[in-house]
Write a protein that holds these residues in place. Structure first.
Motif, PDB file in Angstrom:
ATOM      1  N   MET A  50       0.842  -1.181   0.000  1.00  0.00           N
ATOM      2  CA  MET A  50       0.000   0.000   0.000  1.00  0.00           C
ATOM      3  C   MET A  50       0.887   1.244   0.000  1.00  0.00           C
ATOM      4  O   MET A  50       1.781   1.381   0.818  1.00  0.00           O
ATOM      5  CB  MET A  50      -0.903  -0.009   1.219  1.00  0.00           C
ATOM      6  N   ILE A  51       0.622   2.136  -0.915  1.00  0.00           N
ATOM      7  CA  ILE A  51       1.374   3.389  -1.007  1.00  0.00           C
ATOM      8  C   ILE A  51       0.745   4.412  -0.072  1.00  0.00           C
ATOM      9  O   ILE A  51      -0.469   4.593  -0.065  1.00  0.00           O
ATOM     10  CB  ILE A  51       1.390   3.925  -2.453  1.00  0.00           C
ATOM     11  N   THR A  52       1.579   5.071   0.713  1.00  0.00           N
ATOM     12  CA  THR A  52       1.139   6.117   1.626  1.00  0.00           C
ATOM     13  C   THR A  52       1.671   7.450   1.113  1.00  0.00           C
ATOM     14  O   THR A  52       2.850   7.572   0.801  1.00  0.00           O
ATOM     15  CB  THR A  52       1.672   5.867   3.049  1.00  0.00           C
ATOM     16  N   TYR A  53       0.795   8.438   1.038  1.00  0.00           N
ATOM     17  CA  TYR A  53       1.166   9.763   0.521  1.00  0.00           C
ATOM     18  C   TYR A  53       1.221  10.783   1.651  1.00  0.00           C
ATOM     19  O   TYR A  53       0.455  10.707   2.610  1.00  0.00           O
ATOM     20  CB  TYR A  53       0.162  10.225  -0.531  1.00  0.00           C
ATOM     21  N   PHE A  54       2.118  11.738   1.490  1.00  0.00           N
ATOM     22  CA  PHE A  54       2.278  12.830   2.439  1.00  0.00           C
ATOM     23  C   PHE A  54       2.353  14.133   1.657  1.00  0.00           C
ATOM     24  O   PHE A  54       2.913  14.177   0.567  1.00  0.00           O
ATOM     25  CB  PHE A  54       3.567  12.663   3.260  1.00  0.00           C
ATOM     26  N   GLY A  55       1.775  15.166   2.223  1.00  0.00           N
ATOM     27  CA  GLY A  55       1.821  16.476   1.591  1.00  0.00           C
ATOM     28  C   GLY A  55       2.481  17.477   2.505  1.00  0.00           C
ATOM     29  O   GLY A  55       2.306  17.433   3.721  1.00  0.00           O
ATOM     30  N   GLN A  56       3.246  18.358   1.920  1.00  0.00           N
ATOM     31  CA  GLN A  56       3.857  19.444   2.669  1.00  0.00           C
ATOM     32  C   GLN A  56       3.133  20.717   2.283  1.00  0.00           C
ATOM     33  O   GLN A  56       2.962  21.002   1.092  1.00  0.00           O
ATOM     34  CB  GLN A  56       5.351  19.529   2.356  1.00  0.00           C
ATOM     35  N   THR A  57       2.678  21.443   3.284  1.00  0.00           N
ATOM     36  CA  THR A  57       1.844  22.613   3.029  1.00  0.00           C
ATOM     37  C   THR A  57       2.488  23.888   3.552  1.00  0.00           C
ATOM     38  O   THR A  57       3.396  23.853   4.377  1.00  0.00           O
ATOM     39  CB  THR A  57       0.467  22.479   3.707  1.00  0.00           C
ATOM     40  N   ASP A  58       1.957  24.977   3.068  1.00  0.00           N
ATOM     41  CA  ASP A  58       2.341  26.289   3.559  1.00  0.00           C
ATOM     42  C   ASP A  58       1.376  26.639   4.683  1.00  0.00           C
ATOM     43  O   ASP A  58       0.320  27.219   4.434  1.00  0.00           O
ATOM     44  CB  ASP A  58       2.263  27.302   2.417  1.00  0.00           C
ATOM     45  N   MET A  59       1.693  26.204   5.873  1.00  0.00           N
ATOM     46  CA  MET A  59       0.865  26.431   7.062  1.00  0.00           C
ATOM     47  C   MET A  59      -0.559  25.906   6.888  1.00  0.00           C
ATOM     48  O   MET A  59      -1.535  26.569   7.242  1.00  0.00           O
ATOM     49  CB  MET A  59       0.852  27.909   7.426  1.00  0.00           C
ATOM     50  N   GLY A  60      -0.678  24.711   6.302  1.00  0.00           N
ATOM     51  CA  GLY A  60      -1.973  24.069   6.189  1.00  0.00           C
ATOM     52  C   GLY A  60      -2.827  24.540   5.038  1.00  0.00           C
ATOM     53  O   GLY A  60      -3.973  24.150   4.915  1.00  0.00           O
ATOM     54  N   GLU A  61      -2.301  25.383   4.184  1.00  0.00           N
ATOM     55  CA  GLU A  61      -3.099  25.932   3.096  1.00  0.00           C
ATOM     56  C   GLU A  61      -2.899  25.169   1.791  1.00  0.00           C
ATOM     57  O   GLU A  61      -3.709  24.353   1.412  1.00  0.00           O
ATOM     58  CB  GLU A  61      -2.766  27.419   2.895  1.00  0.00           C
ATOM     59  N   THR A  62      -1.824  25.424   1.099  1.00  0.00           N
ATOM     60  CA  THR A  62      -1.596  24.886  -0.232  1.00  0.00           C
ATOM     61  C   THR A  62      -0.513  23.822  -0.211  1.00  0.00           C
ATOM     62  O   THR A  62       0.556  24.046   0.369  1.00  0.00           O
ATOM     63  CB  THR A  62      -1.172  26.013  -1.196  1.00  0.00           C
ATOM     64  N   LEU A  63      -0.788  22.681  -0.849  1.00  0.00           N
ATOM     65  CA  LEU A  63       0.249  21.651  -0.981  1.00  0.00           C
ATOM     66  C   LEU A  63       1.306  22.149  -1.951  1.00  0.00           C
ATOM     67  O   LEU A  63       1.001  22.506  -3.081  1.00  0.00           O
ATOM     68  CB  LEU A  63      -0.350  20.357  -1.533  1.00  0.00           C
ATOM     69  N   PHE A  64       2.561  22.182  -1.502  1.00  0.00           N
ATOM     70  CA  PHE A  64       3.628  22.589  -2.411  1.00  0.00           C
ATOM     71  C   PHE A  64       4.606  21.459  -2.692  1.00  0.00           C
ATOM     72  O   PHE A  64       5.473  21.578  -3.559  1.00  0.00           O
ATOM     73  CB  PHE A  64       4.365  23.834  -1.909  1.00  0.00           C
ATOM     74  N   GLU A  73      -4.586   9.661  -1.516  1.00  0.00           N
ATOM     75  CA  GLU A  73      -4.075   9.650  -2.884  1.00  0.00           C
ATOM     76  C   GLU A  73      -4.830  10.653  -3.755  1.00  0.00           C
ATOM     77  O   GLU A  73      -4.244  11.338  -4.588  1.00  0.00           O
ATOM     78  CB  GLU A  73      -4.179   8.252  -3.480  1.00  0.00           C
ATOM     79  N   GLU A  74      -6.132  10.774  -3.538  1.00  0.00           N
ATOM     80  CA  GLU A  74      -6.952  11.699  -4.319  1.00  0.00           C
ATOM     81  C   GLU A  74      -6.485  13.145  -4.149  1.00  0.00           C
ATOM     82  O   GLU A  74      -6.503  13.933  -5.095  1.00  0.00           O
ATOM     83  CB  GLU A  74      -8.428  11.584  -3.929  1.00  0.00           C
ATOM     84  N   ASP A  75      -6.077  13.495  -2.914  1.00  0.00           N
ATOM     85  CA  ASP A  75      -5.593  14.856  -2.661  1.00  0.00           C
ATOM     86  C   ASP A  75      -4.253  15.100  -3.355  1.00  0.00           C
ATOM     87  O   ASP A  75      -4.009  16.182  -3.888  1.00  0.00           O
ATOM     88  CB  ASP A  75      -5.466  15.113  -1.161  1.00  0.00           C
ATOM     89  N   ALA A  76      -3.394  14.089  -3.337  1.00  0.00           N
ATOM     90  CA  ALA A  76      -2.107  14.197  -4.035  1.00  0.00           C
ATOM     91  C   ALA A  76      -2.337  14.342  -5.533  1.00  0.00           C
ATOM     92  O   ALA A  76      -1.684  15.152  -6.199  1.00  0.00           O
ATOM     93  CB  ALA A  76      -1.241  12.974  -3.737  1.00  0.00           C
ATOM     94  N   MET A  77      -3.278  13.578  -6.059  1.00  0.00           N
ATOM     95  CA  MET A  77      -3.590  13.637  -7.490  1.00  0.00           C
ATOM     96  C   MET A  77      -4.158  15.000  -7.888  1.00  0.00           C
ATOM     97  O   MET A  77      -3.849  15.530  -8.948  1.00  0.00           O
ATOM     98  CB  MET A  77      -4.588  12.538  -7.873  1.00  0.00           C
ATOM     99  N   LYS A  78      -4.963  15.564  -7.006  1.00  0.00           N
ATOM    100  CA  LYS A  78      -5.566  16.866  -7.293  1.00  0.00           C
ATOM    101  C   LYS A  78      -4.496  17.962  -7.307  1.00  0.00           C
ATOM    102  O   LYS A  78      -4.510  18.842  -8.155  1.00  0.00           O
ATOM    103  CB  LYS A  78      -6.622  17.200  -6.242  1.00  0.00           C
ATOM    104  N   ALA A  79      -3.547  17.891  -6.399  1.00  0.00           N
ATOM    105  CA  ALA A  79      -2.508  18.915  -6.290  1.00  0.00           C
ATOM    106  C   ALA A  79      -1.456  18.781  -7.393  1.00  0.00           C
ATOM    107  O   ALA A  79      -0.935  19.787  -7.884  1.00  0.00           O
ATOM    108  CB  ALA A  79      -1.846  18.859  -4.918  1.00  0.00           C
ATOM    109  N   PHE A  80      -1.120  17.538  -7.768  1.00  0.00           N
ATOM    110  CA  PHE A  80      -0.073  17.278  -8.752  1.00  0.00           C
ATOM    111  C   PHE A  80      -0.542  16.220  -9.743  1.00  0.00           C
ATOM    112  O   PHE A  80      -0.055  15.095  -9.749  1.00  0.00           O
ATOM    113  CB  PHE A  80       1.211  16.805  -8.065  1.00  0.00           C
ATOM    114  N   PRO A  81      -1.502  16.538 -10.610  1.00  0.00           N
ATOM    115  CA  PRO A  81      -2.069  15.522 -11.515  1.00  0.00           C
ATOM    116  C   PRO A  81      -1.032  14.901 -12.452  1.00  0.00           C
ATOM    117  O   PRO A  81      -1.161  13.730 -12.815  1.00  0.00           O
ATOM    118  CB  PRO A  81      -3.148  16.275 -12.288  1.00  0.00           C
ATOM    119  N   VAL A  82      -0.012  15.634 -12.804  1.00  0.00           N
ATOM    120  CA  VAL A  82       1.004  15.098 -13.722  1.00  0.00           C
ATOM    121  C   VAL A  82       1.804  13.959 -13.089  1.00  0.00           C
ATOM    122  O   VAL A  82       2.402  13.150 -13.784  1.00  0.00           O
ATOM    123  CB  VAL A  82       1.929  16.233 -14.228  1.00  0.00           C
TER     124      VAL A  82
END
Length: 74
Positions: free
Chosen positions: A1-15, A61-70
């Motif tokens: 199972m792949i686990t995804y993590f996002g790094q945000t600018d103080m909880g706002e935008t995934l960068f 995974e859906e959130d990661a896909m939305k932020a970085f679809p490519v």
């Protein structure tokens, strides 16, 4: 199972997105590199996790896909 993590600018935008991906009995830590359009092996994820970085959170995974679809070719 792949686990995804996002790094945000103080909880706002995934960068940045990271993932832990098991393969061949090994768990790979990877970071999406927009410059090369590829998943690159990294040690940054473990440092962020063990250091308690407040800008990193586990995401769906859906959130990661939305932020970085490519990063998720069809």
């Amino acid at each position: 199972m792949i686990t995804y993590f996002g790094q945000t600018d103080m909880g706002e935008t995934l960068f940045a997105i990271y993932r832990k991906r098991p393969a061949d009995g090994i768990t790979y830590q990877e970071h999406w590199n927009p410059s090369t359009s590829s998943w690159d092996t990294t040690t940054s994820l473990m440092r962020l996790l063990t250091g308690g970085d407040c800008t990193l959170t586990e995401i769906r995974e859906e959130d990661a896909m939305k932020a970085f679809p490519v990063a998720f070719p069809a």
